[in-house]
Motif scaffolding. Structure first.
Motif, PDB file in Angstrom:
ATOM      1  N   LEU B 130       0.835  -1.202   0.000  1.00 59.69           N
ATOM      2  CA  LEU B 130       0.000   0.000   0.000  1.00 59.69           C
ATOM      3  C   LEU B 130       0.868   1.250   0.000  1.00 59.69           C
ATOM      4  O   LEU B 130       1.911   1.280   0.648  1.00 59.69           O
ATOM      5  N   PRO B 131       0.429   2.298  -0.694  1.00 58.88           N
ATOM      6  CA  PRO B 131       1.241   3.522  -0.700  1.00 58.88           C
ATOM      7  C   PRO B 131       1.081   4.340   0.590  1.00 58.88           C
ATOM      8  O   PRO B 131       1.891   5.205   0.864  1.00 58.88           O
ATOM      9  N   TYR B 132       0.056   4.021   1.375  1.00 62.48           N
ATOM     10  CA  TYR B 132      -0.298   4.871   2.516  1.00 62.48           C
ATOM     11  C   TYR B 132       0.581   4.616   3.741  1.00 62.48           C
ATOM     12  O   TYR B 132       1.063   3.522   3.959  1.00 62.48           O
ATOM     13  N   LEU B 290      -5.996   8.313  -6.519  1.00 64.60           N
ATOM     14  CA  LEU B 290      -5.430   8.409  -7.860  1.00 64.60           C
ATOM     15  C   LEU B 290      -3.909   8.473  -7.740  1.00 64.60           C
ATOM     16  O   LEU B 290      -3.363   9.386  -7.110  1.00 64.60           O
ATOM     17  N   GLY B 291      -3.257   7.483  -8.292  1.00 67.87           N
ATOM     18  CA  GLY B 291      -1.797   7.420  -8.215  1.00 67.87           C
ATOM     19  C   GLY B 291      -1.163   7.716  -9.564  1.00 67.87           C
ATOM     20  O   GLY B 291      -1.734   7.418 -10.612  1.00 67.87           O
ATOM     21  N   TRP B 292      -0.008   8.297  -9.533  1.00 68.59           N
ATOM     22  CA  TRP B 292       0.725   8.641 -10.756  1.00 68.59           C
ATOM     23  C   TRP B 292       2.150   8.117 -10.602  1.00 68.59           C
ATOM     24  O   TRP B 292       2.904   8.585  -9.738  1.00 68.59           O
ATOM     25  N   GLN B 293       2.494   7.137 -11.428  1.00 61.72           N
ATOM     26  CA  GLN B 293       3.826   6.538 -11.383  1.00 61.72           C
ATOM     27  C   GLN B 293       4.771   7.455 -12.152  1.00 61.72           C
ATOM     28  O   GLN B 293       4.896   7.372 -13.368  1.00 61.72           O
ATOM     29  N   LEU B 294       5.416   8.326 -11.413  1.00 67.10           N
ATOM     30  CA  LEU B 294       6.272   9.331 -12.058  1.00 67.10           C
ATOM     31  C   LEU B 294       7.478   8.690 -12.720  1.00 67.10           C
ATOM     32  O   LEU B 294       7.845   9.019 -13.850  1.00 67.10           O
ATOM     33  N   THR B 295       8.125   7.816 -11.981  1.00 68.50           N
ATOM     34  CA  THR B 295       9.244   7.039 -12.530  1.00 68.50           C
ATOM     35  C   THR B 295       9.054   5.614 -12.049  1.00 68.50           C
ATOM     36  O   THR B 295       8.142   5.345 -11.257  1.00 68.50           O
ATOM     37  N   GLU B 296       9.895   4.695 -12.501  1.00 65.78           N
ATOM     38  CA  GLU B 296       9.749   3.280 -12.099  1.00 65.78           C
ATOM     39  C   GLU B 296       9.646   3.131 -10.570  1.00 65.78           C
ATOM     40  O   GLU B 296       8.749   2.445 -10.082  1.00 65.78           O
ATOM     41  N   PRO B 297      10.523   3.796  -9.799  1.00 68.71           N
ATOM     42  CA  PRO B 297      10.407   3.576  -8.350  1.00 68.71           C
ATOM     43  C   PRO B 297       9.533   4.597  -7.601  1.00 68.71           C
ATOM     44  O   PRO B 297       9.267   4.410  -6.428  1.00 68.71           O
ATOM     45  N   TYR B 301       0.490  10.298  -5.083  1.00 66.42           N
ATOM     46  CA  TYR B 301      -0.950  10.029  -5.122  1.00 66.42           C
ATOM     47  C   TYR B 301      -1.729  11.063  -4.326  1.00 66.42           C
ATOM     48  O   TYR B 301      -1.190  11.763  -3.464  1.00 66.42           O
ATOM     49  N   GLY B 302      -2.992  11.171  -4.668  1.00 64.04           N
ATOM     50  CA  GLY B 302      -3.930  11.948  -3.883  1.00 64.04           C
ATOM     51  C   GLY B 302      -5.074  11.029  -3.513  1.00 64.04           C
ATOM     52  O   GLY B 302      -5.462  10.158  -4.302  1.00 64.04           O
ATOM     53  N   SER B 303      -5.610  11.191  -2.304  1.00 72.26           N
ATOM     54  CA  SER B 303      -6.624  10.253  -1.845  1.00 72.26           C
ATOM     55  C   SER B 303      -7.685  10.968  -1.023  1.00 72.26           C
ATOM     56  O   SER B 303      -7.403  11.961  -0.349  1.00 72.26           O
ATOM     57  N   GLY B 338       0.417  11.972  -0.962  1.00 71.76           N
ATOM     58  CA  GLY B 338       1.569  11.220  -0.477  1.00 71.76           C
ATOM     59  C   GLY B 338       2.444  10.740  -1.605  1.00 71.76           C
ATOM     60  O   GLY B 338       2.136  10.929  -2.790  1.00 71.76           O
ATOM     61  N   LEU B 339       3.513  10.131  -1.226  1.00 69.95           N
ATOM     62  CA  LEU B 339       4.421   9.539  -2.215  1.00 69.95           C
ATOM     63  C   LEU B 339       5.023   8.274  -1.647  1.00 69.95           C
ATOM     64  O   LEU B 339       5.105   8.093  -0.423  1.00 69.95           O
ATOM     65  N   VAL B 340       5.392   7.399  -2.545  1.00 64.27           N
ATOM     66  CA  VAL B 340       6.091   6.183  -2.127  1.00 64.27           C
ATOM     67  C   VAL B 340       7.268   5.980  -3.078  1.00 64.27           C
ATOM     68  O   VAL B 340       7.127   6.094  -4.290  1.00 64.27           O
ATOM     69  N   TYR B 341       8.420   5.739  -2.487  1.00 64.90           N
ATOM     70  CA  TYR B 341       9.632   5.542  -3.268  1.00 64.90           C
ATOM     71  C   TYR B 341      10.178   4.144  -2.988  1.00 64.90           C
ATOM     72  O   TYR B 341      10.479   3.801  -1.840  1.00 64.90           O
TER      73      TYR B 341
END
Lengths: 138, 382
Positions: B130-132, B290-297, B301-303, B338-341
């Motif tokens: 989960l990205p959260y 809604l998530g946006w995969q900016l780059t591979e890693p 997202y906004g929720s 948020g963001l997840v790396y």
């Protein structure tokens, strides 16, 4: 000798990548002669875990992010990161293990030849008669 | 004579080869994950803030596959920096089941397990997936002392059959399960057995379709609840009036991927068959991310999520004849970014800002219950 061997394999990989030919190969014990794209996805996504006759499927994946791997996953229709996410869901839900990662094509060939039920992918130029070719990706 | 000597040896060798092969394929796997977080939270109107480090969750899995089609799985979960010495956090056996997999079309799980309901219920505890940092409220296990999660989603089942069926170029997912009603014995003087005290079961299902990058499904559960019997005394009704009240939970989930974007959304409606008009217990929840995969890693997202519940209050506190009750609708809404790396296959870094806003249609309700959370987390799979 080892240097010459590496040079030959390197040249073959370069030419294969340039011509964009990847072969999906399996151990000779695999009781299937060809696979469709969706069947291939089901195997790599862990949904199909046994061949006909209840032979366990052992899936191999290349570690490097080179052209062969990119082309393979482009054909399946999923990005590498999406596939990793699917494998992580399976693993953490108790539904199955991710594919075993191999360092390079040499190891892929060795393990597929040694492991009944094994499946993997290679540049077409490295395929030989001891392998069961299930699909060609042009 | 030779045969007599060699036959047992051959049998022994064959047997040891079989054992060896078995132990190679059937080894006990031990793995899991944990998520540590730092959180700074407070009410922006009052400037009261607090900050804290926390081991939000640690899950330890044991898994063993055997005889090709069978596997056993155990999941231990520790939340909120569990420490029995300091009496905080919680430790529980989340899952312990055995599975028979005929093939992908038919699988059966028996034992303590998380039932399939919407998209997120099975994954809610799998923090690396989960990205959260702070999950949508009804899926946030670490807030279980604040919100009764089981009011919205089924937490436990004991028998489940599920599978995937081909449907042309699409796939049809199904899951049907059976569990306890939520009226479990938690009385200290009876040893808190956790046994079902009713003759009713939880019955639930999810039916879904996957087609290319679309995944959607509807979920349904039915059970009977005793939890509101205390309220029957307050409203002067007889106990049976609110005993074994029928509850239906209806869910809808949708996931759609388009290029680098992914949308996840869910709705949950909880409907009670109240035998009295004096009290209302229905509630609802939805979330959309809604998530946006900016780059591979890297993904940003906004929720948004929202819960709506009814509060049934006495007209005047302490009134000996409190009919009728006053019913107020409470809405809790959260917006977050948020963001997840993904540092590598095992480690994820997360950051999240959450704004919580509570409102109530009670005339005594005063605005000003905004709450903001800044958090960062590291999620590690081992």
């Amino acid at each position: 000798m080892r240097l010459i061997q590496s040079l030959i394999i390197g040249s073959v990989l370069f030419l294969s990548a340039a011509y964009g030919q990847v072969a999906v190969v399996a151990h000779k014990s695999v009781p299937v002669k060809q696979l469709s794209k969706s069947e291939l996805f089901d195997i790599y996504a862990g949904e199909t875990q046994l061949w006909e006759g209840d032979l366990p499927i052992q899936v191999y994946d290349l570690k490097s992010q080179e052209d062969t791997k990119k082309m393979f996953y482009r054909f399946i229709g999923k990005s590498i990161s999406r596939m990793k996410s699917i494998w992580m869901v399976n693993m953490l839900s108790g539904e199955g293990d991710p594919p075993k990662t191999v360092v390079n094509e040499e190891e892929m060939i060795k393990l597929i030849l040694e492991t009944p039920g094994a499946i993997g992918y290679l540049p077409k130029a490295l395929v030989h008669d001891s392998l069961n070719v299930l699909l060609l990706i042009e | 004579m030779t045969f007599r000597i060699f036959f047992p040896i051959i049998i022994l060798i064959a047997f040891s080869i079989s054992i060896s092969a078995q132990s190679n394929n059937e080894t006990l796997k031990i793995f899991g994950y944990f998520q540590n977080q730092f959180e700074d939270s407070g009410n922006p109107r009052t400037d009261e803030r607090r900050n804290s480090f926390l081991l939000q969750q640690l899950n330890l899995f044991l898994q063993r596959d055997f005889q090709l089609k069978w596997s056993a799985f155990v999941n231990f979960e520790l939340v909120n920096s569990f420490s029995s010495a300091d009496r905080y956090g919680a430790f529980k056996l989340e899952e312990a089941w055995i599975k028979y997999r005929y093939d992908k079309r038919l699988q059966v799980r028996l034992g303590l397990q998380i039932p399939t309901f919407n998209h997120l219920n099975l994954l809610k505890n799998r923090t690396p997936l989960l990205p959260y940092v702070t999950r949508p409220l009804v899926y946030e296990e670490s807030l279980e002392d604040i919100i009764v999660i089981e009011e919205y989603i089924p937490s436990i089942a004991f028998a489940q059959t599920y599978g995937v069926l081909p449907l042309g170029s699409a796939k049809f997912d199904y899951a049907v399960y059976l569990g306890n009603s939520p009226n479990l014995s938690t009385l200290d003087d009876r040893g808190r057995s956790g046994a079902d005290t009713t003759r009713t079961f939880l019955v639930g299902s999810r039916f879904g379709v996957r087609y290319q990058d679309l995944k959607t499904g509807i979920s349904l559960t039915h059970d009977k609840v005793n939890r509101f019997m205390e309220l029957a005394l307050q409203v002067g009704d007889t106990l049976p009036a609110l005993e074994e009240m029928q509850r239906i939970r209806l869910g809808f989930d949708l996931e759609y991927r388009l290029g680098a974007f992914v949308f996840n959304g869910e709705y949950i409606g909880v409907f009670y068959d109240e035998p009295t008009e004096l009290a209302r217990f229905d509630k609802s929840f939805f979330y959309g991310t809604l998530g946006w995969q900016l780059t591979e890693p890297l993904m940003v997202y906004g929720s948004i999520w929202q819960t709506r519940t009814y509060e049934n209050r006495q007209a005047a506190p302490g009134d000996v004849n409190p009919r009728p009750l006053s019913q107020f609708q409470t809405t809790v809404q959260s917006t977050s970014v948020g963001l997840v790396y993904q540092m590598n296959d095992r480690v994820r870094l997360k950051g999240q800002f959450v704004n919580l806003d509570q409102s109530n249609d009670s005339p005594r309700f005063t605005a000003g219950t905004d709450f903001q959370i800044y958090s960062a987390a590291i999620s590690v799979t081992f």
